[in-house]
Design a protein around this motif. Structure first.
Motif, PDB file in Angstrom:
ATOM      1  N   ASN A 148       0.822  -1.203   0.000  1.00 51.46           N
ATOM      2  CA  ASN A 148       0.000   0.000   0.000  1.00 51.46           C
ATOM      3  C   ASN A 148       0.858   1.256   0.000  1.00 51.46           C
ATOM      4  O   ASN A 148       1.933   1.293   0.607  1.00 51.46           O
ATOM      5  N   LYS A 149       0.362   2.277  -0.656  1.00 49.54           N
ATOM      6  CA  LYS A 149       1.081   3.549  -0.709  1.00 49.54           C
ATOM      7  C   LYS A 149       1.093   4.227   0.651  1.00 49.54           C
ATOM      8  O   LYS A 149       2.063   4.910   1.004  1.00 49.54           O
ATOM      9  N   TYR A 150       0.027   4.032   1.431  1.00 53.14           N
ATOM     10  CA  TYR A 150      -0.099   4.698   2.722  1.00 53.14           C
ATOM     11  C   TYR A 150       0.034   3.687   3.853  1.00 53.14           C
ATOM     12  O   TYR A 150      -0.455   2.564   3.756  1.00 53.14           O
ATOM     13  N   ALA A 151       0.663   4.121   4.943  1.00 53.45           N
ATOM     14  CA  ALA A 151       0.875   3.223   6.079  1.00 53.45           C
ATOM     15  C   ALA A 151      -0.440   2.811   6.714  1.00 53.45           C
ATOM     16  O   ALA A 151      -0.617   1.663   7.126  1.00 53.45           O
ATOM     17  N   GLN A 153      -3.694   2.517   5.458  1.00 53.07           N
ATOM     18  CA  GLN A 153      -4.593   2.464   4.310  1.00 53.07           C
ATOM     19  C   GLN A 153      -6.064   2.416   4.727  1.00 53.07           C
ATOM     20  O   GLN A 153      -6.915   3.024   4.092  1.00 53.07           O
ATOM     21  N   ASN A 154      -6.370   1.731   5.812  1.00 54.79           N
ATOM     22  CA  ASN A 154      -7.759   1.567   6.231  1.00 54.79           C
ATOM     23  C   ASN A 154      -8.376   2.859   6.756  1.00 54.79           C
ATOM     24  O   ASN A 154      -9.595   2.971   6.869  1.00 54.79           O
ATOM     25  N   ASP A 155      -7.522   3.820   7.109  1.00 52.54           N
ATOM     26  CA  ASP A 155      -8.030   5.082   7.635  1.00 52.54           C
ATOM     27  C   ASP A 155      -8.365   6.085   6.535  1.00 52.54           C
ATOM     28  O   ASP A 155      -8.890   7.163   6.807  1.00 52.54           O
ATOM     29  N   LEU A 156      -8.021   5.720   5.288  1.00 55.38           N
ATOM     30  CA  LEU A 156      -8.227   6.642   4.176  1.00 55.38           C
ATOM     31  C   LEU A 156      -9.469   6.259   3.391  1.00 55.38           C
ATOM     32  O   LEU A 156      -9.665   5.098   3.038  1.00 55.38           O
ATOM     33  N   ILE A 157     -10.306   7.231   3.131  1.00 54.38           N
ATOM     34  CA  ILE A 157     -11.505   7.003   2.335  1.00 54.38           C
ATOM     35  C   ILE A 157     -11.322   7.705   0.994  1.00 54.38           C
ATOM     36  O   ILE A 157     -11.328   8.938   0.918  1.00 54.38           O
ATOM     37  N   PRO A 158     -11.118   6.936  -0.089  1.00 50.37           N
ATOM     38  CA  PRO A 158     -10.882   7.574  -1.395  1.00 50.37           C
ATOM     39  C   PRO A 158     -12.120   8.308  -1.900  1.00 50.37           C
ATOM     40  O   PRO A 158     -13.244   7.874  -1.681  1.00 50.37           O
ATOM     41  N   LYS A 159     -11.879   9.414  -2.565  1.00 50.06           N
ATOM     42  CA  LYS A 159     -12.977  10.186  -3.140  1.00 50.06           C
ATOM     43  C   LYS A 159     -13.363   9.673  -4.528  1.00 50.06           C
ATOM     44  O   LYS A 159     -14.411  10.037  -5.055  1.00 50.06           O
ATOM     45  N   PHE A 160     -12.502   8.863  -5.123  1.00 52.19           N
ATOM     46  CA  PHE A 160     -12.798   8.289  -6.445  1.00 52.19           C
ATOM     47  C   PHE A 160     -11.938   7.048  -6.637  1.00 52.19           C
ATOM     48  O   PHE A 160     -10.986   6.817  -5.900  1.00 52.19           O
ATOM     49  N   HIS A 161     -12.282   6.259  -7.642  1.00 54.22           N
ATOM     50  CA  HIS A 161     -11.529   5.047  -7.964  1.00 54.22           C
ATOM     51  C   HIS A 161     -10.564   5.344  -9.113  1.00 54.22           C
ATOM     52  O   HIS A 161     -10.967   5.906 -10.134  1.00 54.22           O
TER      53      HIS A 161
END
Length: 339
Positions: A148-151, A153-161
């Motif tokens: 994953n790019k972010y440590a 990942q589960n805390d990030l909610i993407p705004k788009f795919h």
């Protein structure tokens, strides 16, 4: 009789080498690995075999992304449990077949593509080698190894795919569809399409770094050195031609112990006008060190000229990070007023 040894020597020198990778579904890493190998003279005409058979691995001159072996000479696979290799001590991303090939052959590829010499261009080769890995190949390694790019990942909610916007996603979609009952030949044909796609993107970035970005530094350095003749504040630099400048600004500031001091960069744009651009907080930031004045933002043409008192203005972006005017003198006046 005397001609036979010479004939044998000639036949050996024209032997067609063989590159082997796995059959079936393909991914971004091995499609790029194969393309990079074919940039090397000895592999330029190599036959590409896609197979999971040990006999085909042994018959090949180089094997990537299959075999469960890595020796840095013939075998370049990363799937074995004990493999944890990275590009160097500065990186933590586990290598894929693309990273392995670039690690071992990258400098040779750079010299071949850019015409660099190991004697004359050693520093440039080192720079391009690290930069191309960091800004292109590492992402392919991470994608293939499920990193994953972010440590968090589960805390990030993407705004788009954006999966299908990436090179890896595009390559995945080039695999034949399951409902067409694809054959090995179908996969092999699409592998070639994917390899060319990855290769074209790689070549464009490599050429950009080596032939555009790297030579641009001299122009940015010159503008930096002359900044006090442009304005006594030293916060404005003016270039008489556009070159990629953002990252060079940060590096030059750092080497001169004046980090964060340059606020505006002036240069001619493609429409024979002049551009004023606020220096971003960082190379990847959309925020600026000092935006153009709020009362100018979103204005155009005569309305902007009336507001600034500067003739022949063209626009100021609504976000305040850039603007245009028809003359160099006008751009410099905009910059000085913005200070």
């Amino acid at each position: 009789m005397t001609a036979q040894p010479e004939l044998k020597k000639r036949n050996m020198s024209t032997k067609i080498l063989q590159i082997c990778t796995h059959s079936g579904t393909f991914h971004a890493d091995e499609t790029l690995a194969v393309f990079m190998l074919k940039l090397l003279g000895r592999f330029s005409n190599a036959k590409v075999v896609r197979s999971r058979k040990p006999a085909d691995w042994e018959a090949s001159d180089i094997v990537v992304d299959v075999s469960g072996k890595y020796d840095g000479k013939k075998f370049f696979d990363h799937h074995q449990r004990e493999f944890t290799g990275t590009f160097n001590d500065q990186y933590k991303t586990k290598l894929s077949s693309a990273g392995l090939v670039f690690k071992h052959f990258g400098k040779e590829i750079i010299c071949s593509v850019l015409g660099f010499s190991t004697e004359k261009n050693a520093k440039d080769i080192d720079f391009v080698y690290d930069r191309v890995y960091k800004d292109f190949v590492e992402a392919i390694d991470a994608n293939d190894n499920g990193i994953n790019k972010y440590a968090n990942q589960n805390d990030l909610i993407p705004k788009f795919h954006d999966r299908n916007f990436s090179l890896a996603g595009t390559v995945a979609n080039l695999n034949p569809s399951w409902d067409s009952d694809p054959t090995d030949a179908d996969f092999d044909a699409q592998f070639q399409v994917a390899s060319q796609l990855m290769g074209k993107a790689f070549m464009q970035f490599l050429n950009y770094i080596g032939k555009s970005f790297l030579p641009a530094k001299q122009y940015v350095q010159k503008a930096f050195d002359e900044r006090f003749s442009v304005d006594k504040s030293g916060k404005i630099i003016l270039m008489n031609r556009y070159v990629p400048w953002k990252e060079h600004i940060y590096n030059i500031e750092k080497s001169n112990n004046v980090e964060g001091q340059i606020l505006y960069v002036l240069f001619p744009d493609s429409n024979s006008n002049w551009r004023i651009t606020a220096v971003p907080v960082s190379a990847s930031s959309f925020d600026s060190r000092k935006k153009l004045p709020a009362e100018w933002r979103g204005l155009r043409d005569q309305a902007l000229s009336d507001k600034t008192g500067i003739p022949n203005c063209v626009f100021i972006h609504a976000a305040g990070f850039t603007g245009g005017v028809e003359s160099k003198e006008g751009a410099l006046k905009l910059a000085k007023l913005s200070l």
